[in-house]
Design a protein around this motif. Structure first.
Motif, PDB file in Angstrom:
ATOM      1  N   UNK A   1      -2.935  -3.594   8.311  1.00 48.37           N
ATOM      2  CA  UNK A   1      -2.305  -2.472   8.150  1.00 48.37           C
ATOM      3  C   UNK A   1      -0.952  -2.745   7.082  1.00 48.37           C
ATOM      4  N   UNK A   2      -0.173  -3.428   7.753  1.00 47.33           N
ATOM      5  CA  UNK A   2       1.085  -4.003   6.898  1.00 47.33           C
ATOM      6  C   UNK A   2       0.811  -4.295   5.784  1.00 47.33           C
ATOM      7  N   UNK A   3      -0.382  -4.950   5.320  1.00 43.54           N
ATOM      8  CA  UNK A   3      -0.394  -5.385   3.993  1.00 43.54           C
ATOM      9  C   UNK A   3      -1.053  -4.328   3.066  1.00 43.54           C
ATOM     10  N   UNK A   4      -1.685  -3.325   3.838  1.00 43.80           N
ATOM     11  CA  UNK A   4      -2.043  -2.048   2.956  1.00 43.80           C
ATOM     12  C   UNK A   4      -0.828  -1.259   2.574  1.00 43.80           C
ATOM     13  N   UNK A   5       0.235  -1.366   3.782  1.00 47.71           N
ATOM     14  CA  UNK A   5       1.137  -0.612   3.112  1.00 47.71           C
ATOM     15  C   UNK A   5       2.034  -1.177   2.231  1.00 47.71           C
ATOM     16  N   UNK A   6       2.057  -2.462   2.277  1.00 49.60           N
ATOM     17  CA  UNK A   6       2.704  -3.384   1.020  1.00 49.60           C
ATOM     18  C   UNK A   6       1.910  -2.786  -0.172  1.00 49.60           C
ATOM     19  N   UNK A   7       0.506  -2.697  -0.141  1.00 45.63           N
ATOM     20  CA  UNK A   7      -0.054  -2.410  -1.343  1.00 45.63           C
ATOM     21  C   UNK A   7       0.349  -1.088  -1.976  1.00 45.63           C
ATOM     22  N   UNK A   8       0.189  -0.095  -0.946  1.00 47.10           N
ATOM     23  CA  UNK A   8       0.879   1.228  -1.264  1.00 47.10           C
ATOM     24  C   UNK A   8       2.306   1.140  -1.991  1.00 47.10           C
ATOM     25  N   UNK A   9       2.918   0.534  -1.307  1.00 45.07           N
ATOM     26  CA  UNK A   9       4.335   0.351  -1.831  1.00 45.07           C
ATOM     27  C   UNK A   9       4.324  -0.148  -3.148  1.00 45.07           C
ATOM     28  N   UNK A  10       3.724  -1.234  -3.532  1.00 46.67           N
ATOM     29  CA  UNK A  10       3.654  -1.723  -4.976  1.00 46.67           C
ATOM     30  C   UNK A  10       3.266  -0.911  -5.907  1.00 46.67           C
TER      31      UNK A  10
END
Length: 160
Positions: free
Chosen positions: A15-24
């Protein structure tokens, strides 16, 4: 750590990595315009609150957003969780004329790797900094080797 706790930690990391993806990509609104789900659903996929603990992004959404971001943020994490490493395969392999060039590059990368190990051992203490340098050199060698593998596969007609 129990299997249940381990699964919870892995889920939270995804979930954290998915959030990073969204941020990117530039945030929920930008991401929603490039995939089949809306902002609120994307937010749940990245949410680490207990109510959303079992709500994960489908693989097609991850695929589309990673393509947009130009980096396999979630996929690389999944590879690590499977005790693997993500290595991108070139979209189009180099021409067969590049085989000797690639062999020379691979040999050079292995020489660089050997140099980093020897430099790290000079003081008798192969430290975290030395290991980080070695990892970067090995990543370079792996990229060249994967390119050569793609070339070999294209010559014999194997699948990607």
């Amino acid at each position: 750590m129990s299997v249940i706790a381990s699964d919870a930690v892995k889920g939270r990391m995804l979930k954290i990595k998915f959030g990073e993806l969204i941020g990117r990509i530039g945030g929920l609104e930008a991401a929603a315009s490039f995939c089949r789900v809306g902002k609120s659903t994307l937010a749940r996929y990245a949410s680490i609150v207990q109510a959303d603990a079992e709500c994960f992004a489908p693989i097609d959404v991850v695929r589309d957003l990673e393509a947009l971001a130009g980096e396999p943020i979630v996929t690389a994490t999944l590879c690590g969780m499977a005790d693997g490493v993500f290595v991108a395969v070139p979209n189009s392999p180099p021409g067969t004329g590049d085989l000797l060039t690639m062999m020379s590059a691979l040999s050079s990368e292995f020489n660089d790797t050997t140099r980093v190990v020897c430099d790290g051992l000079v003081d008798g203490n192969f430290c975290a900094n030395d290991a980080a340098k070695l990892e970067r050199e090995l990543d370079d060698a792996i990229r060249v080797a994967v390119g050569m593998r793609a070339l070999a596969r294209s010559i014999h007609g194997g699948e990607r």
